[in-house]
Write an enzyme that holds these catalytic residues in place. Structure first.
Site, PDB file in Angstrom:
ATOM      1  N   GLU A   1       0.824  -1.223   0.000  1.00  0.00           N
ATOM      2  CA  GLU A   1       0.000   0.000   0.000  1.00  0.00           C
ATOM      3  C   GLU A   1       0.854   1.268   0.000  1.00  0.00           C
ATOM      4  O   GLU A   1       1.244   1.771   1.051  1.00  0.00           O
ATOM      5  CB  GLU A   1      -0.934   0.017   1.216  1.00  0.00           C
TER       6      GLU A   1
ATOM      7  N   LYS B   1      -2.545  -2.161  -3.042  1.00  0.00           N
ATOM      8  CA  LYS B   1      -3.597  -1.294  -2.511  1.00  0.00           C
ATOM      9  C   LYS B   1      -3.198   0.157  -2.774  1.00  0.00           C
ATOM     10  O   LYS B   1      -2.588   0.813  -1.926  1.00  0.00           O
ATOM     11  CB  LYS B   1      -3.822  -1.540  -1.019  1.00  0.00           C
TER      12      LYS B   1
END
Length: 377
Positions: free
Chosen positions: A188, A230
């Site tokens: 992420e 992500k």
């Protein structure tokens, strides 16, 4: 000439890819219920709920015990450390409850951001020390995937080259450690939506950040089929005077991914990044309907964009738990449809249309007035 020694066995690779595929099966995404104790305070304070361990347990329980409609749209749930070891009122461990539903259990493993010296307020993320041992224990305790968040911001002087490459390297080291312990890493690199930058600027920065991340993942021999990404959607800054349609956001986002993310990556699970629940669903739906080739599953890993209406309905009251669960299920089903490109907006008002920052649902309101044809930048 470089030399690679095998990092994973064929059996390890198969396990990792199978886990990743389960999480992002068609029409499924991730419930991010990994808010830290401090983050939960920010959720509870506006609704007048005391931030105690018991209240956090009660709130997570109403999400995790939702009926079978949840199973068709949620493929994975990210836990905070505390939540992984909490039980339902009936004494069932939350992790076992989720596993028994066929949903994959995940765990947040980073230890938060820290300043990066010599930069304009930029950060890196800590938590690599002891990570392998923690991952081994989490695997035994039922977690099959993990999340590690790095944060970058857009301004006239940021993100700096140092911040981009330091965070890319940290993400790659984390991913490698996870895979050695049989855990699928969610990578992420979040680019914050704060600022007045336009869509083109966000796309440019997103491409540079993702290119650096995948170069570093390659350098660390990370098995891409056993990972999930992500990222932020490509959106203008909250203070940007120009408002863009979902179709324009989708075109910019998919273009950025196509230029940087290898097709080997199993899935892309977007964060909602300050969007309202409705905006997050509309934009995800537009991304899946974007007329460009998309070799990855494109779905959601939402926290607030799955929970805002549920929190507003709950307000800490036992009598409100059923209504709160219904609100959560509505958003889960909406995003499950959006992950298939089949969501149609209901024009939802209330909490679903309220952005956590700035104005309510500005992107959604703009859609019907926008006539520009989205083009790759």
């Amino acid at each position: 000439m470089t030399h690679q020694y095998p990092a994973l066995t064929p059996e390890q690779k198969k396990e990792l890819q199978d886990i990743a595929l389960r999480i992002v099966a068609p029409g499924k995404g991730i419930l991010a219920a990994d808010e830290s104790t401090g983050s939960m305070a920010k959720r509870f304070n506006p609704i007048g709920v005391e931030n105690t361990e018991e209240n956090r347990r009660r709130y997570r329980q109403l999400l995790f015990t939702a009926d079978q409609r949840m199973d068709s749209s949620i493929g994975g749930v990210i836990f905070f450390h505390e939540t992984l070891y909490q039980n339902t009122d009936d004494g069932v461990c939350f992790s076992k409850l989720i596993q028994d539903r066929g949903i994959v259990v995940g765990i947040k493993v980073d230890k938060g951001v820290v300043p990066l010296a010599g930069t304009n307020g930029e950060t890196t993320t800590q938590g690599l020390d002891g990570l392998s041992e923690r991952c081994a224990q989490y695997k035994k305790d039922g977690a099959d995937f993990a999340k590690w968040r790095c944060v970058l911001k857009i301004s006239d002087t940021t993100p700096s080259e140092l911040a981009i490459f330091e965070n890319a390297n940290v993400l790659a080291r984390y991913a490698s450690i996870c895979q050695q312990n049989g855990i699928v890493p969610i990578v992420e690199p979040e680019i914050l939506p704060d600022g007045d930058h336009d869509l083109k600027r966000c796309q440019y920065v997103t491409e540079k950040v993702l290119a650096a991340v995948y170069k570093s993942l390659s350098d660390h021999h990370v098995y891409l089929e056993g990972t999930l990404l992500k990222p932020n959607m490509v959106t203008a800054g909250h203070s940007c005077p120009t408002k863009y349609s979902s179709e324009e956001i989708a075109m910019a986002t998919v273009t950025a991914l196509r230029r940087t993310v290898p097709p080997a990556v199993t899935g892309v699970t977007f964060l909602s990044g300050g969007q309202s629940e409705e905006e997050a669903s509309m934009n995800l739906n537009a991304i899946n309907n974007c007329p460009l080739a998309k070799p990855w599953a494109l779905t959601f890993s939402y926290g607030r964009a799955l929970q805002a209406s549920a929190l507003n309905a709950w307000r800490g009251e036992v009598n409100n738990e059923k209504a709160a669960t219904e609100e959560f299920l509505k958003r889960a089903q909406a995003n499950g449809l959006a992950a298939l490109g089949k969501y149609e907006s209901s024009g939802t008002g209330g909490a679903a249309g309220q952005s956590p920052v700035c104005q309510p649902s500005a992107v959604t309101l703009h859609l019907k007035h926008c006539t520009r044809s989205p083009m790759p930048v």
